[in-house]
Motif scaffolding. Structure first.
Motif, short mmCIF file in Angstrom:
data_model
loop_
_atom_site.label_atom_id
_atom_site.label_comp_id
_atom_site.label_asym_id
_atom_site.label_seq_id
_atom_site.Cartn_x
_atom_site.Cartn_y
_atom_site.Cartn_z
N ILE A 69 -12.07 -5.12 -0.71
CA ILE A 69 -12.80 -4.92 0.54
C ILE A 69 -14.09 -4.12 0.32
O ILE A 69 -15.07 -4.30 1.04
CB ILE A 69 -11.90 -4.18 1.58
CG1 ILE A 69 -10.61 -4.96 1.83
CG2 ILE A 69 -12.65 -3.92 2.88
CD1 ILE A 69 -10.75 -6.28 2.52
N GLY B 217 -7.48 -8.27 1.51
CA GLY B 217 -6.97 -8.86 2.73
C GLY B 217 -6.25 -10.17 2.44
O GLY B 217 -5.95 -10.49 1.28
N GLU C 247 -13.16 2.63 1.69
CA GLU C 247 -13.26 1.57 2.71
C GLU C 247 -13.37 2.18 4.12
O GLU C 247 -14.22 1.78 4.92
CB GLU C 247 -12.00 0.70 2.59
CG GLU C 247 -11.75 -0.31 3.70
CD GLU C 247 -10.37 -0.98 3.54
OE1 GLU C 247 -10.08 -1.50 2.44
OE2 GLU C 247 -9.58 -0.98 4.51
N TYR C 248 -12.55 3.18 4.39
CA TYR C 248 -12.61 3.86 5.70
C TYR C 248 -14.00 4.45 5.92
O TYR C 248 -14.58 4.34 7.00
CB TYR C 248 -11.59 5.01 5.76
CG TYR C 248 -10.21 4.69 6.26
CD1 TYR C 248 -9.44 3.70 5.68
CD2 TYR C 248 -9.65 5.42 7.31
CE1 TYR C 248 -8.15 3.45 6.12
CE2 TYR C 248 -8.36 5.18 7.76
CZ TYR C 248 -7.61 4.20 7.16
OH TYR C 248 -6.34 3.96 7.60
N ASN D 8 0.85 -1.20 0.00
CA ASN D 8 0.00 0.00 0.00
C ASN D 8 0.88 1.25 0.00
O ASN D 8 0.95 1.97 0.98
CB ASN D 8 -0.90 0.02 1.24
CG ASN D 8 -2.17 -0.78 1.02
OD1 ASN D 8 -2.64 -0.92 -0.10
ND2 ASN D 8 -2.72 -1.30 2.10
N VAL E 138 -3.20 -3.99 -4.24
CA VAL E 138 -3.83 -5.31 -4.11
C VAL E 138 -4.83 -5.23 -2.98
O VAL E 138 -4.47 -4.87 -1.86
CB VAL E 138 -2.77 -6.39 -3.79
CG1 VAL E 138 -3.43 -7.75 -3.60
CG2 VAL E 138 -1.72 -6.46 -4.89
N HIS F 249 -9.50 3.64 -3.00
CA HIS F 249 -10.27 2.45 -2.60
C HIS F 249 -10.28 2.36 -1.07
O HIS F 249 -11.32 2.18 -0.44
CB HIS F 249 -9.64 1.18 -3.20
CG HIS F 249 -10.10 -0.10 -2.55
ND1 HIS F 249 -9.65 -0.51 -1.30
CD2 HIS F 249 -11.00 -1.03 -2.93
CE1 HIS F 249 -10.25 -1.63 -0.97
NE2 HIS F 249 -11.06 -1.98 -1.95
C1 6PG Z 1 -7.47 -4.09 1.38
C2 6PG Z 1 -7.27 -3.35 2.66
C3 6PG Z 1 -5.86 -3.53 3.10
C4 6PG Z 1 -5.62 -3.19 4.56
C5 6PG Z 1 -5.37 -1.73 4.77
C6 6PG Z 1 -6.18 -1.13 5.85
O1 6PG Z 1 -7.90 -3.45 0.45
O2 6PG Z 1 -7.19 -5.29 1.34
O3 6PG Z 1 -7.53 -1.99 2.51
O4 6PG Z 1 -5.04 -2.85 2.22
O5 6PG Z 1 -6.57 -3.66 5.39
O6 6PG Z 1 -4.02 -1.69 5.08
O7 6PG Z 1 -5.47 -0.13 6.42
P1 6PG Z 1 -5.61 0.45 7.86
O8 6PG Z 1 -4.68 -0.33 8.72
O9 6PG Z 1 -5.17 1.85 7.66
O10 6PG Z 1 -7.03 0.31 8.31
#
Ligand code: 6PG
Length: 464
Positions: free
Chosen positions: A360, A130, A189-190, A102, A127, A185
């Motif tokens: 995600i 998870g 997600e956040y 990331n 990618v 993305h």
């Molecule tokens: C994904 C997730 C993955 C990871 C992030 C979350 O798309 O598979 O986003 O990349 O869970 O690192 O980041 P935080 O630790 O900042 O919540």
């Protein structure tokens, strides 16, 4: 000899390497501590035949077919540069380095420049999905030169998730485009996670048990809210801690971590003159969650504010849907602005398509989102696409009621409120920025444009 190498055998690196091996590719694997590399092989069972464990950088590079392709899967930032520095002297011009972590897209742009100047090829690849996604099929967002992608396209497509047979992987644009799309993305997600947490907070304040909430999220997952995050929320809420016998969520400290991608989304949005207020609210809520003792004192000081928020299940479902659409809309607008700024020519419909499975934020909405983007978004705004005008028209009233009762009851809903304020601001042909312009002109002669005349550089009577 191996077709591709993966260095960094953490959770994600090992899962990606096993995924490649599972798809029939010979993979050289390497880790800073060789014990871990051998552990991965030992745990690979029948796939171990497709893995070549390498203890040193030299062995690793020597195990690869030429031109070589090396995937780096280590924590973003300094560790990536260190791994590159260790490999560089051993690689030849024309070899390909892929950063699949990331990364901050600014660093990807820098690395692309530096490595291409030395004759190497470089891809910055996001990618998502998870550990499970990485192992059985993630969504993969590729950035870099198209010619660098060509030799590994078959591997990347093979290991990716598929949406009705379509690989959720694609080349999206040059240099930092892949990592930027992955960052946005994560921003979405956040926002989505925060919106869900706010709905959970409202349900909690109504005295619902975790079992009841699990059932409700399970039900929502059968409808318009169907998505990976709603699905796992139902599972998480139903889980019992074996030690205490209590619901797991009840024994988890309410202090959220973050590695940076949400924050980067907000920072880049601001730099581009965009707004990602749902993401900002989510990042802020995670930061505020850190002040545990301060919050306890504030609760004692202002205890009388809290009371139960009444919001119906149907309203909550529709409120989540409306706010989720607005979150996606902000994310897509940001991508569009970045694409213009960095001249990436991002195909936003393709971005939405490769988010339909594996990642995600995959949700039932994404198929319609990609279709709407493909048809052309009025003013680059998802909320103006006919299908979403209809959806929002049917759901915003519920968001308004939920935010209203939550605010009245002292129940925090920063992301829902941000979504609603964004929506309400955008749906006014004439807003209130005319007053801001007048104030700016008053104290700083910054000038304004007039509704009744062409041109710019006008001043108010106060300027005399
Ligand atoms: C994904 C997730 C993955 C990871 C992030 C979350 O798309 O598979 O986003 O990349 O869970 O690192 O980041 P935080 O630790 O900042 O919540």
């Amino acid at each position: 000899m191996a077709r591709i190498g993966v260095t960094g055998m953490g959770t994600m690196g090992a899962a990606l390497a096993l995924n490649m091996a599972d798809n029939g590719f010979q993979v050289a694997i390497h880790n800073r501590s060789p014990e871990r590399t051998h552990e991965v092989v030992a745990e690979a069972g029948g796939l171990s035949g497709n893995l070549t464990p390498c203890d040193t950088n030299e062995d690793f590079v020597a195990a690869l077919d030429s031109p070589r392709a090396v995937v780096i899967m280590v924590p973003a930032g300094g560790p990536v540069d260190q791994v590159i520095a260790g490999l560089e002297p051993l690689l030849d011009p024309g070899d390909l380095i892929i950063d699949a972590g990331n990364a901050d897209f600014n660093e990807t742009r820098r690395r692309t420049k530096e490595l291409e100047a030395k004759g190497f090829r470089f891809l910055g690849v996001g990618v998502s999905g998870g550990e499970e996604g990485a192992r059985i099929g993630p969504s993969i967002m590729v950035g870099g030169s198209q010619s660098a992608y060509a030799p590994v396209k078959d591997i990347i497509e093979a290991i990716s998730a598929k949406f009705k047979g379509d690989p959720c992987a694609d080349w999206l644009g040059p240099d930092g485009a892949g990592h930027f799309v992955k960052t946005v993305h994560n921003g979405i997600e956040y926002a989505d996670m925060q919106l869900i947490a706010e709905a959970y907070g409202i349900l909690q304040s109504q005295g619902r048990t975790t079992d009841e909430m699990a059932a409700l999220f399970g039900k929502w997952n059968q409808g318009a809210l169907q998505s990976y995050l709603i699905e796992i929320t139902a599972e998480v809420l139903a889980a019992i801690d074996p030690e205490s016998g209590k619901p797991v969520v009840d024994i988890i400290l309410d202090k959220a971590g973050q590695k940076g991608t949400g924050r980067w989304t907000v920072i880049e949005a601001l730099k581009l003159g965009q707004s990602a207020t749902t993401v900002e609210a989510a990042v802020a809520a995670r930061s505020w969650s850190a002040g545990l003792e301060m919050r306890a004192s504030a609760e004692a000081a202002f205890a009388d504010v809290a009371s139960v928020a009444m919001a119906s299940e149907d309203d909550l479902e529709q409120a989540l849907l409306a706010a989720r659409i607005i979150g996606y809309s902000q994310g897509l607008s940001l991508l569009s602005a970045a694409s213009d700024e960095f001249e990436w020519s991002l195909d936003l419909a393709r971005v939405a398509e490769i988010w339909r499975a594996g990642c995600i934020i995959r949700s039932a909405l994404l198929d319609d989102i990609s279709a709407s983007v493909r048809a052309g978004l009025p003013h680059d705004q998802l909320i103006l696409a006919p299908a979403f005008v209809e959806r929002l028209s049917n759901s915003v009233a519920a968001l308004r009621r939920v935010v209203g009762v939550a605010i009245q009851a002292g129940q925090p809903v920063p992301a829902m409120a941000a979504a609603l304020s964004y929506f309400d601001t955008l749906r006014r042909a004439r807003g209130t920025a005319n007053l801001i312009q007048a104030q700016r002109d008053f104290f700083g002669r910054h000038s304004f444009e007039r509704l009744d005349r062409d041109g710019s550089g006008f001043h108010g009577p106060w300027a005399d």
